[in-house]
Design a protein around this motif. Structure first.
Motif, PDB file in Angstrom:
ATOM      1  N   VAL A 177      -8.476 -88.012 -93.683  1.00  0.00           N
ATOM      2  CA  VAL A 177      -7.472 -87.542 -92.712  1.00  0.00           C
ATOM      3  C   VAL A 177      -8.079 -87.729 -91.326  1.00  0.00           C
ATOM      4  O   VAL A 177      -9.261 -87.413 -91.119  1.00  0.00           O
ATOM      5  N   ASN A 178      -7.277 -88.263 -90.403  1.00  0.00           N
ATOM      6  CA  ASN A 178      -7.774 -88.494 -89.053  1.00  0.00           C
ATOM      7  C   ASN A 178      -8.269 -87.193 -88.431  1.00  0.00           C
ATOM      8  O   ASN A 178      -7.607 -86.162 -88.526  1.00  0.00           O
ATOM      9  N   LYS A 180      -8.280 -86.173 -85.488  1.00  0.00           N
ATOM     10  CA  LYS A 180      -7.388 -85.608 -84.459  1.00  0.00           C
ATOM     11  C   LYS A 180      -6.319 -84.726 -85.096  1.00  0.00           C
ATOM     12  O   LYS A 180      -5.811 -83.791 -84.496  1.00  0.00           O
ATOM     13  N   GLU A 181      -5.948 -85.087 -86.338  1.00  0.00           N
ATOM     14  CA  GLU A 181      -4.885 -84.330 -86.993  1.00  0.00           C
ATOM     15  C   GLU A 181      -5.438 -83.224 -87.884  1.00  0.00           C
ATOM     16  O   GLU A 181      -4.702 -82.498 -88.523  1.00  0.00           O
ATOM     17  N   LYS A 183      -6.861 -79.766 -88.746  1.00  0.00           N
ATOM     18  CA  LYS A 183      -6.847 -78.426 -88.146  1.00  0.00           C
ATOM     19  C   LYS A 183      -8.139 -77.690 -88.492  1.00  0.00           C
ATOM     20  O   LYS A 183      -8.762 -77.065 -87.665  1.00  0.00           O
ATOM     21  N   ALA A 211      -4.024 -79.860 -92.823  1.00  0.00           N
ATOM     22  CA  ALA A 211      -3.238 -80.638 -91.849  1.00  0.00           C
ATOM     23  C   ALA A 211      -1.772 -80.431 -92.183  1.00  0.00           C
ATOM     24  O   ALA A 211      -1.420 -79.934 -93.261  1.00  0.00           O
ATOM     25  N   ASP A 212      -0.917 -80.809 -91.251  1.00  0.00           N
ATOM     26  CA  ASP A 212       0.521 -80.625 -91.477  1.00  0.00           C
ATOM     27  C   ASP A 212       1.017 -81.498 -92.630  1.00  0.00           C
ATOM     28  O   ASP A 212       0.471 -82.567 -92.883  1.00  0.00           O
ATOM     29  N   THR A 215       1.112 -85.604 -92.823  1.00  0.00           N
ATOM     30  CA  THR A 215      -0.006 -86.277 -92.129  1.00  0.00           C
ATOM     31  C   THR A 215      -0.520 -87.414 -93.022  1.00  0.00           C
ATOM     32  O   THR A 215      -0.736 -87.204 -94.217  1.00  0.00           O
ATOM     33  N   TYR A 272       0.652 -88.873 -98.196  1.00  0.00           N
ATOM     34  CA  TYR A 272       0.812 -87.926 -97.077  1.00  0.00           C
ATOM     35  C   TYR A 272       0.413 -86.529 -97.532  1.00  0.00           C
ATOM     36  O   TYR A 272       0.653 -86.142 -98.696  1.00  0.00           O
ATOM     37  N   VAL A 273      -0.165 -85.791 -96.603  1.00  0.00           N
ATOM     38  CA  VAL A 273      -0.603 -84.426 -96.903  1.00  0.00           C
ATOM     39  C   VAL A 273       0.594 -83.588 -97.378  1.00  0.00           C
ATOM     40  O   VAL A 273       1.692 -83.700 -96.837  1.00  0.00           O
TER      41      VAL A 273
END
Ligand SMILES: [Zn+2]
Length: 326
Positions: A177-178, A180-181, A183, A211-212, A215, A272-273
């Motif tokens: 997961v990037n 920046k994204e 949490k 993450a959301d 993501t 995707y998350v």
């Protein structure tokens, strides 16, 4: 006809012819021949001492030039020789070290010297300075051997490099997961986790990235998808086989972006998350396995993180100890 010489005879008061004896005549002729010969030899000696024949002079000049050029040739060969030795050094001490392989043994690098017998014909020519020519021939032979071995070594290095590139590309070396994204990291790798709800040791064999939902999740290395299905525990989960003993798993996904059996590249979005399966909140559960045994994924993130980001990940993984899956 020889001239007759006369003398004045005071006794007879007449001019009378001089009558030479045979002995006097012989001495006269012999003296003339000896003096002529001596003069001729003197002239030849003076000439040879002071004047070199034109042809011989040209040959000497040419010989001098040739020796000069052989000398330059030897210097140039030495320069080429030094360059080849530099290539050998880089090969043994840089390329082969990076590729984690042994240097070429010096016995192979040096090869056989071939001896002097092959140059016997050259030596027998009675050259004025045989060492000059001999050295050049020996250096050329040695260079040919060294270059042949070096070219074979480069073939081997090239093959090793291709293989290593495949291994490096396959290794799970980035974060799924990037940053920046990201949490927070809700739970780190912990093989002895005591689960507070289930009240038992339940190893957490991966890292949870919060993450959301939606993501993007990235394949962390080149490989092939060996499973993409819905599990009751993992939720929507993807398994990737990277070869060379490495596998990765991506769990609790919201959705897939790939199909089972599909080849994937590092950095490719595979899903995707989400919050599927036994999950307590939106997150990605990520596992790295080596030879079917789970290992801490934290050791595989260096490649795409700078020092600050890497410290952040380490800090996040230390702060939070409670995984979001059970
Ligand atoms: Zn987890």
């Amino acid at each position: 006809m020889a001239k007759i010489k006369y003398y004045y005879n005071t006794e007879t008061c007449k001019y009378e012819p001089i009558r030479a004896t045979k002995k006097a005549l012989f001495l006269n002729v012999f003296g003339f021949v000896v003096i002529s010969l001596a003069m001729a030899l003197g002239i030849i000696y003076v000439y040879r001492s002071n004047f070199t024949p034109i042809k011989e002079s040209a040959l000497r000049a040419e010989n001098h030039e040739l020796k000069l050029n052989w000398g330059i040739l030897n210097q140039e060969l030495q320069t080429a020789y030094d360059h080849v030795e530099e290539l050998q050094f880089k090969d043994d001490h840089i390329y082969r070290v990076i590729l984690d392989t042994e240097p070429i043994p010096s016995t192979i690098r040096q090869g056989g010297t071939g001896g002097h017998d092959q140059y016997a014909a050259l030596v027998n020519q009675n050259l004025e300075d045989p060492a000059l020519v001999l050295t050049a021939y020996e250096k050329i032979d040695d260079l040919k051997k060294k270059l042949y071995i070096q070219s074979k070594s480069y073939d081997q290095v090239s093959e090793l490099l291709t293989e290593k590139e495949k291994i490096w590309a396959s290794r799970p070396a980035i974060q799924p997961v990037n940053n920046k994204e990201l949490k927070r990291i809700a739970g780190g790798f912990n093989p002895k986790r005591f689960h507070p709800i289930l009240k038992k040791i339940l190893p957490h064999e991966g890292i949870d990235f919060t993450a959301d939902i939606g993501t993007p999740v990235y394949a962390t290395g080149d490989g092939t998808v060996t499973a993409a299905y819905r599990s009751t525990t993992y939720g929507n989960v993807i398994f990737i086989n990277h070869g060379y003993g490495y596998q990765t798993r991506y769990a609790h996904l919201h959705d897939f972006n790939i199909r089972n059996g599909e080849p994937v590249k590092r950095g490719q979005v595979i899903g995707y998350v989400g919050n599927t399966g036994r999950s307590q909140g939106p997150h990605l559960h990520y596992e790295v396995l080596y030879k079917f045994k789970a290992i801490d994924p934290i050791n595989f993130f260096q490649r795409d993180l700078d020092n600050e980001e890497y410290e952040k990940v380490i800090e996040l993984s230390r702060k939070e100890t409670m995984p979001l899956d059970y």
